[in-house]
Design a protein around this motif. Structure first.
Motif, PDB file in Angstrom:
ATOM      1  N   PHE A   1       7.749  10.890   4.411  1.00 22.36           N
ATOM      2  CA  PHE A   1       8.828  10.441   5.295  1.00 22.36           C
ATOM      3  C   PHE A   1       8.343   9.361   6.248  1.00 22.36           C
ATOM      4  O   PHE A   1       9.034   8.365   6.481  1.00 22.36           O
ATOM      5  N   GLN A   2       7.174   9.553   6.806  1.00 23.17           N
ATOM      6  CA  GLN A   2       6.673   8.633   7.828  1.00 23.17           C
ATOM      7  C   GLN A   2       6.343   7.248   7.293  1.00 23.17           C
ATOM      8  O   GLN A   2       6.090   6.319   8.054  1.00 23.17           O
ATOM      9  N   PHE A   3       6.371   7.126   5.975  1.00 18.77           N
ATOM     10  CA  PHE A   3       6.151   5.818   5.344  1.00 18.77           C
ATOM     11  C   PHE A   3       7.139   4.779   5.870  1.00 18.77           C
ATOM     12  O   PHE A   3       6.803   3.605   6.000  1.00 18.77           O
ATOM     13  N   ILE A   4       8.356   5.213   6.221  1.00 17.57           N
ATOM     14  CA  ILE A   4       9.384   4.276   6.691  1.00 17.57           C
ATOM     15  C   ILE A   4       9.009   3.651   8.028  1.00 17.57           C
ATOM     16  O   ILE A   4       9.430   2.536   8.351  1.00 17.57           O
ATOM     17  N   GLY A   5       8.183   4.350   8.807  1.00 15.41           N
ATOM     18  CA  GLY A   5       7.791   3.823  10.106  1.00 15.41           C
ATOM     19  C   GLY A   5       6.350   3.371  10.185  1.00 15.41           C
ATOM     20  O   GLY A   5       6.018   2.489  10.979  1.00 15.41           O
ATOM     21  N   LEU A   6       5.477   3.961   9.357  1.00 18.23           N
ATOM     22  CA  LEU A   6       4.044   3.680   9.449  1.00 18.23           C
ATOM     23  C   LEU A   6       3.474   3.014   8.205  1.00 18.23           C
ATOM     24  O   LEU A   6       2.344   2.524   8.232  1.00 18.23           O
ATOM     25  N   GLY A   7       4.248   3.013   7.103  1.00 17.63           N
ATOM     26  CA  GLY A   7       3.738   2.482   5.846  1.00 17.63           C
ATOM     27  C   GLY A   7       3.698   0.959   5.811  1.00 17.63           C
ATOM     28  O   GLY A   7       4.302   0.276   6.641  1.00 17.63           O
ATOM     29  N   ARG A   8       2.953   0.448   4.842  1.00 21.45           N
ATOM     30  CA  ARG A   8       2.843  -1.005   4.638  1.00 21.45           C
ATOM     31  C   ARG A   8       2.965  -1.327   3.149  1.00 21.45           C
ATOM     32  O   ARG A   8       2.504  -0.559   2.300  1.00 21.45           O
ATOM     33  N   ILE A   9       3.562  -2.458   2.880  1.00 19.89           N
ATOM     34  CA  ILE A   9       3.650  -2.982   1.522  1.00 19.89           C
ATOM     35  C   ILE A   9       3.028  -4.369   1.525  1.00 19.89           C
ATOM     36  O   ILE A   9       3.514  -5.276   2.218  1.00 19.89           O
ATOM     37  N   LEU A  10       1.918  -4.517   0.812  1.00 14.89           N
ATOM     38  CA  LEU A  10       1.164  -5.785   0.799  1.00 14.89           C
ATOM     39  C   LEU A  10       0.792  -6.218   2.217  1.00 14.89           C
ATOM     40  O   LEU A  10       0.808  -7.405   2.552  1.00 14.89           O
ATOM     41  N   GLY A  11       0.478  -5.232   3.045  1.00 11.34           N
ATOM     42  CA  GLY A  11       0.041  -5.515   4.402  1.00 11.34           C
ATOM     43  C   GLY A  11       1.156  -5.693   5.418  1.00 11.34           C
ATOM     44  O   GLY A  11       0.896  -5.808   6.613  1.00 11.34           O
ATOM     45  N   VAL A  12       2.399  -5.719   4.951  1.00 12.26           N
ATOM     46  CA  VAL A  12       3.547  -5.911   5.849  1.00 12.26           C
ATOM     47  C   VAL A  12       4.154  -4.546   6.173  1.00 12.26           C
ATOM     48  O   VAL A  12       4.442  -3.766   5.261  1.00 12.26           O
ATOM     49  N   PRO A  13       4.367  -4.233   7.464  1.00  6.89           N
ATOM     50  CA  PRO A  13       4.968  -2.942   7.819  1.00  6.89           C
ATOM     51  C   PRO A  13       6.322  -2.748   7.140  1.00  6.89           C
ATOM     52  O   PRO A  13       7.138  -3.671   7.087  1.00  6.89           O
ATOM     53  N   VAL A  14       6.544  -1.545   6.624  1.00  3.86           N
ATOM     54  CA  VAL A  14       7.787  -1.248   5.918  1.00  3.86           C
ATOM     55  C   VAL A  14       8.996  -1.471   6.817  1.00  3.86           C
ATOM     56  O   VAL A  14      10.032  -1.983   6.372  1.00  3.86           O
ATOM     57  N   GLN A  15       8.887  -1.095   8.075  1.00  5.42           N
ATOM     58  CA  GLN A  15      10.029  -1.259   8.976  1.00  5.42           C
ATOM     59  C   GLN A  15      10.384  -2.731   9.187  1.00  5.42           C
ATOM     60  O   GLN A  15      11.553  -3.078   9.379  1.00  5.42           O
ATOM     61  N   VAL A  16       9.376  -3.607   9.123  1.00  5.88           N
ATOM     62  CA  VAL A  16       9.637  -5.054   9.239  1.00  5.88           C
ATOM     63  C   VAL A  16      10.386  -5.546   8.002  1.00  5.88           C
ATOM     64  O   VAL A  16      11.325  -6.350   8.103  1.00  5.88           O
ATOM     65  N   ILE A  17       9.970  -5.068   6.832  1.00 10.43           N
ATOM     66  CA  ILE A  17      10.659  -5.435   5.588  1.00 10.43           C
ATOM     67  C   ILE A  17      12.104  -4.950   5.628  1.00 10.43           C
ATOM     68  O   ILE A  17      13.035  -5.686   5.268  1.00 10.43           O
ATOM     69  N   LEU A  18      12.293  -3.717   6.087  1.00 10.19           N
ATOM     70  CA  LEU A  18      13.637  -3.146   6.181  1.00 10.19           C
ATOM     71  C   LEU A  18      14.490  -3.949   7.154  1.00 10.19           C
ATOM     72  O   LEU A  18      15.661  -4.251   6.881  1.00 10.19           O
ATOM     73  N   MET A  19      13.911  -4.323   8.296  1.00  7.06           N
ATOM     74  CA  MET A  19      14.623  -5.137   9.279  1.00  7.06           C
ATOM     75  C   MET A  19      15.042  -6.476   8.671  1.00  7.06           C
ATOM     76  O   MET A  19      16.188  -6.917   8.837  1.00  7.06           O
ATOM     77  N   ALA A  20      14.130  -7.112   7.942  1.00  4.04           N
ATOM     78  CA  ALA A  20      14.424  -8.412   7.344  1.00  4.04           C
ATOM     79  C   ALA A  20      15.559  -8.310   6.330  1.00  4.04           C
ATOM     80  O   ALA A  20      16.452  -9.174   6.286  1.00  4.04           O
ATOM     81  N   ILE A  21      15.538  -7.254   5.516  1.00 10.37           N
ATOM     82  CA  ILE A  21      16.603  -7.061   4.526  1.00 10.37           C
ATOM     83  C   ILE A  21      17.961  -6.905   5.218  1.00 10.37           C
ATOM     84  O   ILE A  21      18.960  -7.514   4.809  1.00 10.37           O
ATOM     85  N   ILE A  22      18.001  -6.078   6.257  1.00  8.47           N
ATOM     86  CA  ILE A  22      19.259  -5.842   6.978  1.00  8.47           C
ATOM     87  C   ILE A  22      19.756  -7.125   7.633  1.00  8.47           C
ATOM     88  O   ILE A  22      20.960  -7.444   7.582  1.00  8.47           O
TER      89      ILE A  22
END
Length: 330
Positions: free
Chosen positions: A167-188
């Motif tokens: 679950f915490q991946f949504i707030g603490l995880g990274r994809i290719l070094g980019v925080p997941v929450q930043v990716i989610l923010m960008a998509i929205i």
């Protein structure tokens, strides 16, 4: 006799109109330059990540708020809806409500149900406003007060702690070094900006905020549009609530989303969206949130207490609204 050879008068440069359009971008650029010169380690990836992750939840909530304000409304309930989402999700993936054996299914169910419930509460706001024509500030004040109470009742006022990496991946995880929450923010942000700028629904939002009566007479389903934008605002708040508790590894119904409605409104105002409706910009909201965050970071990094930073933030909001008004009347 009319002089047909007369040339139309050229419009003179209006500084207020210029600032209303580009002021946020200029302020953000100046803050970046100032910090590059005077703030140690500002250009490091760690600093960039800190500022981006701290602004993500504000931006996500502010996206929904932008659409609401674009119609001439306001949503004071977003902080409380974050608390509801943040209270409900752990109850699901920890098996307090639904005994789901597979942790991945439990986490997926927790996220989907929590966000949808927040969206339903957002629809409730829209229903009060559209059906009974209650002023938005009054209608959303209902859940501003009651929503946090609902979250507290759900948890009996207790702190919910957890260590669930899935679950915490949504707030603490990274994809290719980019925080997941930043990716989610960008998509929205990208989706909302496209909807507002390129779709009929986006134009309807602006039309309603500009002149609701005229929009209704032109055939726009005003009530339906309002229902949808408040529902979207609720969904955004629900997502932000999940990110906050994932980062904190805990859910406190007393604190999750506290004051978020003010931060979101501030980002919208500083970003150039008219608080009276009729004009809205998602990219401006993103820049507004980043500017406010960077102002706070700059002051704290240079020894200014957080209390003083809040005063400065309030002054920025007042200045932004004043510039908007001056540019509008130009």
């Amino acid at each position: 006799m009319t002089d047909l050879t007369a040339q139309p008068k050229q419009r003179l440069f209006d500084p207020f109109e210029f600032l209303a359009r580009y002021g946020t971008l200029i302020a953000l650029a100046l803050l970046i330059v100032f910090n590059l010169i005077f703030t140690r380690n500002f250009a490091s990836m760690q600093t960039v990540n800190v500022n981006l992750t701290q602004v993500c939840t504000i931006v996500i909530v502010a996206v929904g708020m932008t659409l609401v304000i674009g119609t001439g409304g306001i949503d004071l309930s977003v902080g409380s809806l974050m608390a509801i989402s943040g209270a409900l999700a752990p109850m699901i993936f920890l098996g307090k409500i639904l005994p789901i054996g597979n942790i991945y299914l439990a986490v997926a169910a927790a996220m989907i149900i929590a966000v949808l419930i927040a969206g339903i509460f957002g629809l409730f706001n829209g229903w009060l406003i559209a059906r009974f024509r209650i002023q938005p500030i009054v209608a959303t004040l209902v859940l501003f007060i009651a929503g946090r109470g609902i979250a507290q009742v759900m948890t009996n006022g207790n702190l919910q702690t957890f260590r669930v990496p899935e679950f915490q991946f949504i707030g603490l995880g990274r994809i290719l070094g980019v925080p997941v929450q930043v990716i989610l923010m960008a998509i929205i942000v990208i989706i909302a900006a496209w909807v507002l700028k390129r779709t009929v629904f986006g134009r309807q939002i602006i039309a309603i905020g500009g002149n609701e009566r005229a929009a209704e007479l032109s055939g726009i389903a005003v009530s339906k549009v309002k229902l949808i934008v408040y529902g979207i605002s609720g969904l955004c708040a629900g997502i932000a609530g999940l990110i906050v508790i994932a980062i904190n590894s805990s859910s406190d119904a007393n604190l999750v989303g506290l004051g978020m409605e003010l931060d979101a409104i501030a980002a919208v105002a500083v970003g150039g969206t008219l608080l009276s409706g009729g004009k809205a910009t998602i990219i401006g909201t993103l820049l507004g949130a980043m500017t406010i965050q960077l102002v706070r970071y700059t002051l704290l990094s240079n020894g200014v207490p957080d209390a003083a930073a809040l005063v400065v933030k309030a002054g920025i909001i007042v200045l932004a609204v004043w510039i908007q008004q001056q540019g509008r009347h130009a």
